[in-house]
Design a protein around this motif. Sequence first.
Motif, PDB file in Angstrom:
ATOM      1  N   TYR A 168       6.747   4.533 -14.500  1.00  0.00           N
ATOM      2  CA  TYR A 168       5.980   3.960 -13.400  1.00  0.00           C
ATOM      3  C   TYR A 168       6.852   3.934 -12.152  1.00  0.00           C
ATOM      4  O   TYR A 168       8.063   3.714 -12.231  1.00  0.00           O
ATOM      5  CB  TYR A 168       5.564   2.517 -13.733  1.00  0.00           C
ATOM      6  N   GLY A 169       6.243   4.142 -10.985  1.00  0.00           N
ATOM      7  CA  GLY A 169       7.069   4.029  -9.800  1.00  0.00           C
ATOM      8  C   GLY A 169       6.429   4.547  -8.540  1.00  0.00           C
ATOM      9  O   GLY A 169       5.240   4.907  -8.494  1.00  0.00           O
ATOM     10  N   VAL A 170       7.260   4.585  -7.498  1.00  0.00           N
ATOM     11  CA  VAL A 170       6.887   5.123  -6.194  1.00  0.00           C
ATOM     12  C   VAL A 170       7.791   6.316  -5.939  1.00  0.00           C
ATOM     13  O   VAL A 170       9.007   6.239  -6.120  1.00  0.00           O
ATOM     14  CB  VAL A 170       7.062   4.062  -5.091  1.00  0.00           C
ATOM     15  N   THR A 171       7.204   7.417  -5.520  1.00  0.00           N
ATOM     16  CA  THR A 171       7.979   8.634  -5.310  1.00  0.00           C
ATOM     17  C   THR A 171       8.858   8.505  -4.066  1.00  0.00           C
ATOM     18  O   THR A 171       8.665   7.634  -3.226  1.00  0.00           O
ATOM     19  CB  THR A 171       7.051   9.844  -5.138  1.00  0.00           C
ATOM     20  N   GLY A 172       9.824   9.388  -3.963  1.00  0.00           N
ATOM     21  CA  GLY A 172      10.712   9.466  -2.803  1.00  0.00           C
ATOM     22  C   GLY A 172      11.402  10.809  -2.838  1.00  0.00           C
ATOM     23  O   GLY A 172      11.629  11.381  -3.914  1.00  0.00           O
ATOM     24  N   GLY A 173      11.740  11.329  -1.664  1.00  0.00           N
ATOM     25  CA  GLY A 173      12.341  12.654  -1.616  1.00  0.00           C
ATOM     26  C   GLY A 173      13.585  12.781  -2.469  1.00  0.00           C
ATOM     27  O   GLY A 173      13.815  13.810  -3.127  1.00  0.00           O
TER      28      GLY A 173
ATOM     29  N   MET B  24       4.783  -3.326 -14.678  1.00  0.00           N
ATOM     30  CA  MET B  24       4.079  -2.532 -15.681  1.00  0.00           C
ATOM     31  C   MET B  24       5.013  -2.163 -16.823  1.00  0.00           C
ATOM     32  O   MET B  24       4.656  -2.253 -18.006  1.00  0.00           O
ATOM     33  CB  MET B  24       3.484  -1.287 -15.023  1.00  0.00           C
ATOM     34  N   ALA B  25       6.243  -1.748 -16.467  1.00  0.00           N
ATOM     35  CA  ALA B  25       7.225  -1.398 -17.490  1.00  0.00           C
ATOM     36  C   ALA B  25       7.605  -2.618 -18.327  1.00  0.00           C
ATOM     37  O   ALA B  25       7.827  -2.515 -19.541  1.00  0.00           O
ATOM     38  CB  ALA B  25       8.467  -0.806 -16.825  1.00  0.00           C
ATOM     39  N   ASP B  26       7.671  -3.779 -17.687  1.00  0.00           N
ATOM     40  CA  ASP B  26       7.972  -5.043 -18.366  1.00  0.00           C
ATOM     41  C   ASP B  26       6.988  -5.290 -19.497  1.00  0.00           C
ATOM     42  O   ASP B  26       7.378  -5.584 -20.647  1.00  0.00           O
ATOM     43  CB  ASP B  26       7.923  -6.154 -17.312  1.00  0.00           C
ATOM     44  N   THR B  27       5.704  -5.190 -19.214  1.00  0.00           N
ATOM     45  CA  THR B  27       4.696  -5.486 -20.242  1.00  0.00           C
ATOM     46  C   THR B  27       4.710  -4.436 -21.341  1.00  0.00           C
ATOM     47  O   THR B  27       4.557  -4.762 -22.522  1.00  0.00           O
ATOM     48  CB  THR B  27       3.310  -5.587 -19.588  1.00  0.00           C
TER      49      THR B  27
ATOM     50  N   LEU C 137      11.288 -15.477 -14.129  1.00  0.00           N
ATOM     51  CA  LEU C 137      11.438 -15.424 -12.675  1.00  0.00           C
ATOM     52  C   LEU C 137      10.184 -15.948 -11.991  1.00  0.00           C
ATOM     53  O   LEU C 137      10.232 -16.461 -10.881  1.00  0.00           O
ATOM     54  CB  LEU C 137      11.720 -13.996 -12.222  1.00  0.00           C
ATOM     55  N   SER C 138       9.042 -15.800 -12.642  1.00  0.00           N
ATOM     56  CA  SER C 138       7.751 -16.294 -12.134  1.00  0.00           C
ATOM     57  C   SER C 138       7.396 -15.669 -10.791  1.00  0.00           C
ATOM     58  O   SER C 138       7.146 -16.364  -9.805  1.00  0.00           O
ATOM     59  CB  SER C 138       7.759 -17.830 -12.028  1.00  0.00           C
ATOM     60  N   GLY C 139       7.350 -14.357 -10.744  1.00  0.00           N
ATOM     61  CA  GLY C 139       6.992 -13.661  -9.519  1.00  0.00           C
ATOM     62  C   GLY C 139       5.486 -13.568  -9.340  1.00  0.00           C
ATOM     63  O   GLY C 139       4.762 -13.135 -10.232  1.00  0.00           O
ATOM     64  N   MET C 140       5.006 -13.989  -8.171  1.00  0.00           N
ATOM     65  CA  MET C 140       3.573 -13.884  -7.885  1.00  0.00           C
ATOM     66  C   MET C 140       3.160 -12.416  -7.769  1.00  0.00           C
ATOM     67  O   MET C 140       3.948 -11.553  -7.400  1.00  0.00           O
ATOM     68  CB  MET C 140       3.232 -14.623  -6.582  1.00  0.00           C
ATOM     69  N   GLY C 141       1.906 -12.156  -8.077  1.00  0.00           N
ATOM     70  CA  GLY C 141       1.371 -10.805  -8.010  1.00  0.00           C
ATOM     71  C   GLY C 141       1.575 -10.005  -9.283  1.00  0.00           C
ATOM     72  O   GLY C 141       1.236  -8.821  -9.353  1.00  0.00           O
ATOM     73  N   TRP C 142       2.093 -10.636 -10.324  1.00  0.00           N
ATOM     74  CA  TRP C 142       2.463  -9.953 -11.569  1.00  0.00           C
ATOM     75  C   TRP C 142       1.267  -9.526 -12.404  1.00  0.00           C
ATOM     76  O   TRP C 142       1.337  -8.537 -13.135  1.00  0.00           O
ATOM     77  CB  TRP C 142       3.352 -10.920 -12.364  1.00  0.00           C
ATOM     78  N   ALA C 143       0.152 -10.240 -12.299  1.00  0.00           N
ATOM     79  CA  ALA C 143      -0.926 -10.088 -13.285  1.00  0.00           C
ATOM     80  C   ALA C 143      -1.551  -8.704 -13.291  1.00  0.00           C
ATOM     81  O   ALA C 143      -1.735  -8.111 -14.356  1.00  0.00           O
ATOM     82  CB  ALA C 143      -2.002 -11.146 -13.062  1.00  0.00           C
ATOM     83  N   LEU C 144      -1.930  -8.170 -12.130  1.00  0.00           N
ATOM     84  CA  LEU C 144      -2.615  -6.879 -12.130  1.00  0.00           C
ATOM     85  C   LEU C 144      -1.705  -5.755 -12.605  1.00  0.00           C
ATOM     86  O   LEU C 144      -2.108  -4.973 -13.486  1.00  0.00           O
ATOM     87  CB  LEU C 144      -3.198  -6.580 -10.745  1.00  0.00           C
ATOM     88  N   PRO C 145      -0.483  -5.604 -12.074  1.00  0.00           N
ATOM     89  CA  PRO C 145       0.382  -4.562 -12.632  1.00  0.00           C
ATOM     90  C   PRO C 145       0.635  -4.736 -14.131  1.00  0.00           C
ATOM     91  O   PRO C 145       0.624  -3.762 -14.889  1.00  0.00           O
ATOM     92  CB  PRO C 145       1.679  -4.713 -11.824  1.00  0.00           C
TER      93      PRO C 145
END
Length: 542
Positions: A23-28, A56-59, A410-418
């Motif tokens: 999983y990730g974001v591409t880069g040159g 995503m990788a965590d789950t 760590l309890s990071g917000m925004g975790w649920a959807l990924p």
Amino acid sequence: MPAVTVAEVIASFLVRQGVRRAYGVTGGEMLPVLDALQRRGIEFVLTHHEAAAAYMADTEGQLTGRPGVCIGTLGPGAANLFAGLAQATLERSPVLGISADVTPEEAAGQRHQVFNIPGAMAPAVKYSARVSPQNVGAVLPAAWSAATNGMPGAAHLSVPSSVATLPALNQPGVATNAVAASPAVPAELGEIEQRLAQATQPVAVLGLEARTAAIAKRFAQLVIESDIPVVTQVKARGWFPGDHPLHAGTLASYGSRGVFELIQSADLVLGVGMDGVDLIWPWDGPAGLNLTAYDLRDGSLPHTPIVGDVAATLERLAAVDRPPNRVSAADRASQARGAARADLQAGPAGTDHPADAPSDGIAVDPLFQAIRAAAPSDTALISDVGMHKLYLAQYWEAPAPHTYFVANGLSGMGWALPSALGFKLTCPDTPALAVTGDGGALMFAGELGTLARLRPPGLVYLVLVDASLALIRLKAEELEHDPLPNDFAPPDFVALAQSFGLRAERVDSPEGAATVVRDGLTASEPLVVEAPIDYGAYQRMT
């Protein structure tokens, strides 16, 4: 025969370890590695934020025991990946993060997007190294083993783009997915057996280290045969059935009065795999024992660690005769559960609500009780961080392993959807309900695009709208601070989801929500649901 490049060695190693996707974001600077992964048959799942890729990788890592793999470029990509890798380490999830980088020689003459990536990652991961043609054969298995051996967590490798295309000078050795030490039954076993045989009001606390089939089986055998009430830590929910008469509740924030009273009255607190990272508040009860495979000192948990083979120790303890005057565990557990239900309405409802709070808000308890009754029993509940997490940690019934997931280290917000996307890619046939607040949904709103591309069936993304960072707002009210900095005007989440081509509905009652969610959990494509929430119901919770 052409030389094998560093990127090709990385890809071949991951394939041998059983990796199917990254999983990730591409880069040159990551293109050589990405190309090598895809040519070896590893699927690349594009996300819109590197932290989401790590979530995503965590789950996936939690589900398989094998490190999930996430990727980012150098500079901001690696910086964003840091949050997700720190999350994985504190969630005790095996994850391997790979980022682009530059060599030390290149860094001496380049400043754009350059910082010491391995050094920056080191505090958040169990292993961090910069890959070179000379060390690639050593650092790959070292990173993999670090993520899985002992207490699971994240590992990180940075790959300079100029290095990725160079010939590798060696090949990786053997790496193991999870070679935990197998200590003998602890020397203290005889003393523990004696204390258990004399205890009239013992309590067993199940922690996140116990999330294995062998430990869960032996734990259930012990508490049932020995008549011991069970308290679970948040991330261990489901590893002892939440609907069992011996289950007293969760060691959480809200609704925990009965659990705390149960622990305070115990003459033996027997922890099984407890971990202080999963305590929302530091332990405030009598010191007890903690069966663990790891000799890790934890200042937030004053229990004496009993290091050994946890499953084998539990099997021995199950054979201990219980005293005839042991107090009924089912009665003690029932009292704790009753106190939790009473605490839902114990506090006063304040009059200061967020300015944009919906006027037709639904109270969380009837909402989720209706959904729980309607949803299939094997539904995986994936909870984001926020006030709703503290409700769900106590009151959502988790009947079996892998039916409850939460970001609580760590309890990071925004975790649920990924996290839900990682779950569905790993367990495509299991229904999943991801729950977030409007604040968390906005943090990773871009992942609606990932949801639209992947379109997993049987996934419902439930967004609770109260126009505030409710948990922090409540804390501000308690401290008599100005709560307004926590308020905001949320968007129309139905319209937002539909703009991505997703199905979306708004619900206005517990019954309506239960029907919509039930149907969505068996649908052939994902569903986004917006639910207005009664902020006053949160104020009444204690």
